[in-house]
Design a protein around this motif. Sequence first.
Motif, PDB file in Angstrom:
ATOM      1  N   LYS A 133       0.853  -1.194   0.000  1.00 31.67           N
ATOM      2  CA  LYS A 133       0.000   0.000   0.000  1.00 31.67           C
ATOM      3  C   LYS A 133       0.882   1.235   0.000  1.00 31.67           C
ATOM      4  CE  LYS A 133      -2.167   0.867   3.836  1.00 31.67           C
ATOM      5  NZ  LYS A 133      -3.158   0.803   4.917  1.00 31.67           N
ATOM      6  N   TYR A 134       0.465   2.260  -0.740  1.00 31.16           N
ATOM      7  CA  TYR A 134       1.267   3.479  -0.762  1.00 31.16           C
ATOM      8  C   TYR A 134       0.375   4.696  -0.583  1.00 31.16           C
ATOM      9  CZ  TYR A 134      -0.391   4.186  -5.562  1.00 31.16           C
ATOM     10  OH  TYR A 134      -1.181   4.390  -6.657  1.00 31.16           O
ATOM     11  N   ARG A 135       0.987   5.761  -0.051  1.00 27.71           N
ATOM     12  CA  ARG A 135       0.277   7.018   0.119  1.00 27.71           C
ATOM     13  C   ARG A 135       1.133   8.140  -0.460  1.00 27.71           C
ATOM     14  NH1 ARG A 135      -4.734   5.511   0.872  1.00 27.71           N
ATOM     15  NH2 ARG A 135      -5.031   4.155   2.673  1.00 27.71           N
ATOM     16  N   MET A 136       0.453   9.094  -1.086  1.00 23.11           N
ATOM     17  CA  MET A 136       1.147  10.252  -1.621  1.00 23.11           C
ATOM     18  C   MET A 136       0.709  11.497  -0.849  1.00 23.11           C
ATOM     19  SD  MET A 136       1.193   9.705  -5.746  1.00 23.11           S
ATOM     20  CE  MET A 136      -0.576   9.668  -5.881  1.00 23.11           C
ATOM     21  N   VAL A 137       1.643  12.383  -0.624  1.00 18.09           N
ATOM     22  CA  VAL A 137       1.335  13.650   0.043  1.00 18.09           C
ATOM     23  C   VAL A 137       1.349  14.760  -1.001  1.00 18.09           C
ATOM     24  CG1 VAL A 137       2.066  15.296   1.804  1.00 18.09           C
ATOM     25  CG2 VAL A 137       2.352  12.852   2.201  1.00 18.09           C
ATOM     26  N   ARG A 138       0.278  15.514  -1.057  1.00 22.41           N
ATOM     27  CA  ARG A 138       0.194  16.611  -2.023  1.00 22.41           C
ATOM     28  C   ARG A 138       1.233  17.679  -1.705  1.00 22.41           C
ATOM     29  NH1 ARG A 138      -5.401  17.408  -4.122  1.00 22.41           N
ATOM     30  NH2 ARG A 138      -5.020  19.633  -3.855  1.00 22.41           N
ATOM     31  N   THR A 139       1.733  18.315  -2.743  1.00 27.02           N
ATOM     32  CA  THR A 139       2.775  19.336  -2.543  1.00 27.02           C
ATOM     33  C   THR A 139       2.258  20.550  -1.774  1.00 27.02           C
ATOM     34  OG1 THR A 139       2.243  20.264  -4.731  1.00 27.02           O
ATOM     35  CG2 THR A 139       4.051  18.681  -4.615  1.00 27.02           C
ATOM     36  N   ASP A 140       0.937  20.805  -1.856  1.00 29.44           N
ATOM     37  CA  ASP A 140       0.400  21.955  -1.112  1.00 29.44           C
ATOM     38  C   ASP A 140       0.321  21.678   0.385  1.00 29.44           C
ATOM     39  OD1 ASP A 140      -3.109  21.535  -2.124  1.00 29.44           O
ATOM     40  OD2 ASP A 140      -1.654  20.157  -1.244  1.00 29.44           O
ATOM     41  N   PHE A 141       0.731  20.463   0.799  1.00 27.92           N
ATOM     42  CA  PHE A 141       0.888  20.176   2.228  1.00 27.92           C
ATOM     43  C   PHE A 141       1.800  21.219   2.867  1.00 27.92           C
ATOM     44  CE2 PHE A 141       3.763  18.382   5.421  1.00 27.92           C
ATOM     45  CZ  PHE A 141       2.881  17.883   6.367  1.00 27.92           C
ATOM     46  N   TRP A 142       2.856  21.613   2.151  1.00 29.80           N
ATOM     47  CA  TRP A 142       3.846  22.548   2.689  1.00 29.80           C
ATOM     48  C   TRP A 142       3.361  23.992   2.677  1.00 29.80           C
ATOM     49  CZ3 TRP A 142       7.289  19.910   5.167  1.00 29.80           C
ATOM     50  CH2 TRP A 142       7.593  18.612   4.747  1.00 29.80           C
ATOM     51  N   LYS A 143       2.241  24.247   1.962  1.00 31.74           N
ATOM     52  CA  LYS A 143       1.686  25.604   1.919  1.00 31.74           C
ATOM     53  C   LYS A 143       0.602  25.813   2.977  1.00 31.74           C
ATOM     54  CE  LYS A 143       2.459  25.986  -3.073  1.00 31.74           C
ATOM     55  NZ  LYS A 143       1.806  26.181  -4.391  1.00 31.74           N
ATOM     56  N   ASN A 144       0.181  24.734   3.615  1.00 33.60           N
ATOM     57  CA  ASN A 144      -0.837  24.838   4.651  1.00 33.60           C
ATOM     58  C   ASN A 144      -0.322  25.726   5.781  1.00 33.60           C
ATOM     59  OD1 ASN A 144      -2.424  24.257   7.024  1.00 33.60           O
ATOM     60  ND2 ASN A 144      -3.223  22.464   5.949  1.00 33.60           N
ATOM     61  N   PRO A 145      -1.056  26.774   6.170  1.00 33.64           N
ATOM     62  CA  PRO A 145      -0.592  27.698   7.216  1.00 33.64           C
ATOM     63  C   PRO A 145      -0.287  27.007   8.539  1.00 33.64           C
ATOM     64  CG  PRO A 145      -2.525  28.583   6.111  1.00 33.64           C
ATOM     65  CD  PRO A 145      -2.362  27.193   5.611  1.00 33.64           C
ATOM     66  N   VAL A 146      -1.078  25.989   8.862  1.00 27.86           N
ATOM     67  CA  VAL A 146      -0.833  25.264  10.113  1.00 27.86           C
ATOM     68  C   VAL A 146       0.529  24.584  10.068  1.00 27.86           C
ATOM     69  CG1 VAL A 146      -1.614  23.382  11.607  1.00 27.86           C
ATOM     70  CG2 VAL A 146      -3.288  24.908  10.553  1.00 27.86           C
TER      71      VAL A 146
END
Length: 335
Positions: free
Chosen positions: A3-16
Motif C-alpha cells: 500500500k502506498y500514500r502520496m502527500v500533495r505538494t500543497d501540504f507545505w503551503k498549509n498555514p498550520v
Amino acid sequence: MAKYRMVRTDFWKNPVVSDEMSPEDKYFYLYLLTNPHTTQIGIYKITKKQMAFDLGYSIESVHSLMERFIELHKVIRYNPETRELAIKNWGKYNLHKGGKPVMDCIYSELKDVEDLSLILYVSNSIVKQDIYSLFESFCRHGEMLNKNDLSEEDVKDTYVNTDCEELVDPVVQRSTIRGQKEKGFNNFNVNIKQQQEPFLPNIEDNPEIENPSQKYQKDVKEIVEYWDNNGFGFSNVNAKQQLLSWLDDSIFLQPKEVILKAMNIASANNKRKLSYVVGILKNWVNDSLQTVEEIDSFYESENCASKHRRPTESISAGRAIPGGFKLDLTAGEDW
C-alpha cells in the motif's frame, strides 16, 4: 500488494504546517498521513507503542506529540479505548474521487470503525457528495442503534464539542444537508452521560473467566469513575482520553493501580488537574518505578533518609582541631 500514500505538494503551503509546526511536528504529521496503518477513510487503528517503534521515539515523546496535535494544532482525534485515530482534513485531500471500487473500499472500512463519532469528525471535510452520503449513512445507522429519549438541552452537549474542539476550516463550505446530518448524529452521541460510553462499556460479569479485553474495560471504568467522583471534571472527556492512554502506553506493570495512586495523591493535595496527575506519572517514569509497591518503597526510603539526616545547620562552625593536638592541663602553669 504494498500500500502506498502520496502527500500533495500543497501540504507545505498549509498555514498550520508552515507557520505553527516545528520540524519534529512536520515529521510526525507526515508519519500520521503515510504510515502503513492508514486507510482510505482517514480513520485507522494504531497504538502509541507502534508509533514510538516506527519513529524511533520514546513513548513519552509520542505522548507529547499526540497532545500537541490534539490540543494545539487540532488536526487529529484519538480514542485510547478503541485505539482509533482520525485525521481531520483527510476527506478534503483524499476523498474526492468516486467509482464503484473506491466506494466499495470506503464502505468496507467504515464498517470496521468502532467509534462512530470519528466518522462524523472526518466527514465534515468531505466535498464529494456521494462519498459524503456514504459517511452520513453510517452516522444514521449509529443513530438508530443508540437511539434514546433526550431533551433538547441534552442534544446541545455533543461529544464533538469538548475541550478538544477544532477550528472550522474556512475552505470547506458546510451545506444545509451537512448541518442536518450533524443534528441527526447528535441524537446518539450527545449528552454528558453518552460522552462516558466510549469509556464505560457494558461489562458482562463472569466470576470464572476474565479475558484481557474485559480486564481492560474494568480498568477504564474504575479510572473514569474515580475521576468523575473526585472532582476532576465530569465533562472533561478529552482529559480522560489522555489519562487513559497511560493504561497501555507506559512502562508501568500495574498501570491502573499506578494511575489511581497518582490521582489519589493529586486529590489529597487539592490539585485535581490532568497536568498534575501526568506530572506525577512522569516523575515515576523518570525514576523507573513500575509498580505501586516500588513507589511506596521509594517514598518510604526517602522519608527514612530525611529523618536520619543530621541537621548540619545546627552545628556551629568552629576552627578545626589539629590532628596531633594533645590536651595538657598543666601547660603554661608556673609552679
